[in-house]
Enzyme design. Structure first.
Site, short mmCIF file in Angstrom:
data_model
loop_
_atom_site.label_atom_id
_atom_site.label_comp_id
_atom_site.label_asym_id
_atom_site.label_seq_id
_atom_site.Cartn_x
_atom_site.Cartn_y
_atom_site.Cartn_z
N HIS B 298 0.84 -1.21 0.00
CA HIS B 298 0.00 0.00 0.00
C HIS B 298 0.87 1.25 0.00
CE1 HIS B 298 0.34 0.95 4.39
NE2 HIS B 298 0.33 -0.35 4.57
N GLU B 344 -4.85 1.87 2.74
CA GLU B 344 -4.89 0.68 3.60
C GLU B 344 -5.04 1.07 5.06
OE1 GLU B 344 -3.43 -2.49 6.26
OE2 GLU B 344 -2.62 -0.46 6.02
N GLU B 345 -4.39 2.18 5.44
CA GLU B 345 -4.24 2.46 6.87
C GLU B 345 -5.54 2.81 7.58
OE1 GLU B 345 -1.92 1.70 8.57
OE2 GLU B 345 -0.02 1.82 7.51
N HIS B 442 3.98 3.20 12.66
CA HIS B 442 3.07 4.33 12.87
C HIS B 442 3.69 5.44 13.73
CE1 HIS B 442 -0.74 1.60 12.14
NE2 HIS B 442 0.15 1.51 11.18
#
Lengths: 479, 479
Positions: B298, B344-345, B442
């Protein structure tokens, strides 16, 4: 282990580990002891007698130390309650007040302070941002003692260099720009040169500001602060640390042929000196109280994080090693003196003041021991003293081997005890496993969770063993 | 190694490593393949023939991959040039434009994009500060999708809990306060629950705000962001991550009986959906171009750091595995399709749109492979498909063993390929050593320096080997 092995620091001691934070091994000074000092070699108690006389006590000491979390809990209480303890700050003086009250409550003798005038640098508001080729905020820490930028910040191009040599070759390209020293961490002793001398070398090349890759490893966008110097013959320029990540990124951008422009803003200011204090507390010796074993760490820290590894842990290790001996009824013949020096980080004025104020009694000092290498698994001790003394401390350390602290390496050099060395006092550093130390050193992440309770217990156990033997031996440690 | 060993994921594959970032093993779905799919089992080329037919090609592929840093350099270029690539951001769309242009320049076939409407949450200005028992700034990151606080921030007491169970027991104490979940990292699958469900559980107890210990380990005052959820039946409250250090500190302060008051300020806002794009590019097959092996990662990331491990590295690994095959003249019989999914996240809308937009051709998909577990030393592949197919992928992976990618574990579940699994397509995840992944995940520290050039080469080598065999075999991988 044979004594000859221990003498050369084999076994648990990592020969690659720096001896002290300042990285100086004062081997030459050891020579002054070799011809004999004012203390004559005592008769009737040889190094080989240490095991028989103190083996049982060492076991008791270590058992007690390994069953108490008090040193760690006290470290957490100090760190959480007062935060970082920078010279000139209210935090530091409040922590000192707390230490005095808590030492009194612990039953230490003659708890007192010694005033020390300390530098008073204030970081103020600061930031760094990349303006070209795209906007990007960059975590940073100004270096202690740096001048400020203009109030609107300083905007300029960046020249990234990988060494002082590269800067000298490219000096004509540095004029009017920021210089960024992107030199990866090898050892503290080696890499700290960019922090200490970067601003001078960048100014010499005509730069408007100096930036360094932080002196540390395993960064998570982690800037490291620390001390620096200026040369009065050159312009003073702002000096700050970026993270290793951003230093690498700017280097890659430069290598792609792109122009880099940043803004650095620092409101740093050097105020008039402030008054701080060394904290001094004794466990009075039962037979020769005038003879003193000095042990301690520095209670000040940089102005970020909690100063847990540097050096709250060293303070608490020494403090609670003494308290433990008192608690289990092993008060030694000579006096154990805890000193929590102030202002180690940006001046070492506490150490100078202590030595100056106690020079007359230094003849009676058996040894001065410092713990300022972090609180990790103990490895032993570094020592500078006479050859005869080496035999005694080696045998004493051997009794600390069960908790990992059995190694002896020659050449101690802790910043806060060096002034006592110049007065003829043998000195010793506590050695620990420093694998992780420079992840945390001088960062926001030097917090108490980085100190393992188990490691702390082992450090107290090893240090208390050494303290008891050296303060209780039938003979003075030979000078 | 015997096939039976490989089938059970012995050898290099760490059985404790999570299979996918979402932590879901879709083993049940494997059953649908066991009874045979629309592809009949082809005759005349058995799994045991793979080594003889592809052994030499595997060697060429791996030698070429191990001698090129192009994938890493491209990753660095993307990361440094565009920064984090969050859904709804200009950065992401610029990176997508760059990817399209660069794929065209690389000679990929039919480079195109597919529009996707994506969530558009903006973090805005945010901070957290402890007001009592003393002032302390606290690094933090709001969690993706959280509501804002009032403009002046939200001030309140804090209740620290160590589990959801403890919150339920102490629910009466939580009303009107912040709840802080201080639960140390065990595995992502387990610990992420506080991030996903914390705001709901805190709101259920009447809290005004929800804070979590960041979901990660080895912190250096490192907050981790990520996705979260609300329950429409409960009040929505602000939800943010503190660092592990501060979560521990507040917990200790509470245990000392002290009152904790903090201010949380978040300007977060959810804007109308924005348009983003999946990027799609083919290496057209030489004999059966209508049959497709899908592979990708992604291209979006969270809005901090550079999205290098998550998941720029996965994109570049897939991209350059295909490019490498083209460059060394090993274009396979079937089409290799690179897909760089968007969003995606915080939505997985790119994956849903891709599957919806290509449902009619899914019958011709041989397999869909995703790399979204970080770019570290490769360990092999997780696979969900028919029992017959397992034998083929196991033998193909065996040829990737020289670069470490020889393991096969059953049960794939990458977020971007799951929608294709529901269309009947076998799926596969790239497996890597994730020891360090959740240090960076993240965070501001997910930067390209965290990707080792050597690991990246090995990942490209292993994946290219697998891609070539599955896209070139004389028979289709059996469904």
């Amino acid at each position: 282990m044979k004594m000859s092995d221990r003498l050369h620091g084999q076994g648990r001691v990592n020969p690659a580990a720096p001896v002290s934070k300042a990285g100086t091994i004062i081997l030459l000074l050891a020579a002054m002891f070799a011809v004999g000092g004012p203390h004559a070699m005592a008769q009737g108690f040889s190094p080989d007698d240490i095991r028989a006389k103190y083996g049982e006590a060492a076991g008791r000491i270590q058992q007690a130390a390994l069953s108490s979390d008090l040193a760690w809990e006290r470290l957490a209480e100090m760190c959480d309650t007062f935060g970082p303890r920078f010279s000139g700050s209210e935090n530091l003086e409040k922590a000192i007040d707390w230490a005095v009250e808590t030492l009194k409550a612990d039953g230490f003798d003659h708890v007192r302070t010694q005033d020390v005038q300390v530098p008073n640098w204030k970081r103020g508001h600061e930031f760094a941002e990349q303006l070209e080729p795209r906007y990007q905020k960059m975590p940073m820490l100004g270096l202690g003692g740096s001048i400020a930028t203009p109030p609107e910040g300083l905007v300029g191009e960046v020249l990234v260099v990988g060494s002082f040599e590269e800067l000298r070759e490219k000096a004509s390209m540095a004029s009017g720009k920021f210089v960024l020293f992107n030199i990866p961490f090898t050892s503290y002793r080696e890499t700290v040169a960019i922090r200490v001398h970067g601003a001078v070398e960048a100014a010499r090349a005509g730069a408007i500001g100096s930036l360094i890759r932080s002196v540390g490893h395993d960064s998570l966008q982690t800037p490291h602060t620390g001390g620096m110097s200026y040369d009065d013959a050159l312009p003073k320029i702002p000096h700050a640390a970026l993270t290793p990540e951003d230093a690498d990124r700017l280097h890659r951008i430069q290598e792609r042929g792109q122009r880099i422009v940043i803004r650095l803003k620092m409101d740093a200011v050097t105020m008039p000196d402030a008054t701080s204090r060394n904290v001094i507390a004794d466990l009075r010796g039962t037979e020769s109280p005038e003879k003193v074993v000095v042990v301690g760490g520095h209670i000040d820290s940089w102005d970020v994080g909690q100063g847990a590894q540097d050096d709250g842990g060293g303070c608490m290790m020494a403090w609670h090693a003494i308290r433990l001996l008192k608690d289990i009824g092993l008060t030694p013949k000579r006096t154990l003196r805890l000193v929590l020096w102030t202002n180690e980080e940006n001046g070492a004025r506490g150490a100078a003041a202590y030595a100056r104020g106690h020079a007359e009694e230094a003849e009676n000092y058996i040894i001065a021991i410092e713990s300022d290498s972090g609180t990790f698994a103990p490895e032993g001790f570094a020592f500078t003293g006479s050859e005869k003394a080496i035999e005694y401390v080696t045998e004493a350390a051997a009794l600390a081997e069960p908790v990992g602290a059995g190694g002896i390496r020659l050449g101690a050099g802790g910043v806060d005890i060096r002034p006592l060395l110049t007065l003829g006092v043998p000195i010793m550093d506590v050695l620990v496993d420093r694998t992780d130390y420079f992840k945390y050193h001088h960062t926001h992440a030097d917090t108490v969770d980085k100190v393992s309770k188990e490691d702390m217990k082992h450090c107290v156990a090893g240090l208390a063993t050494m303290l008891y033997i050296l303060a209780d031996m039938p003979v003075d440690l030979p000078r």
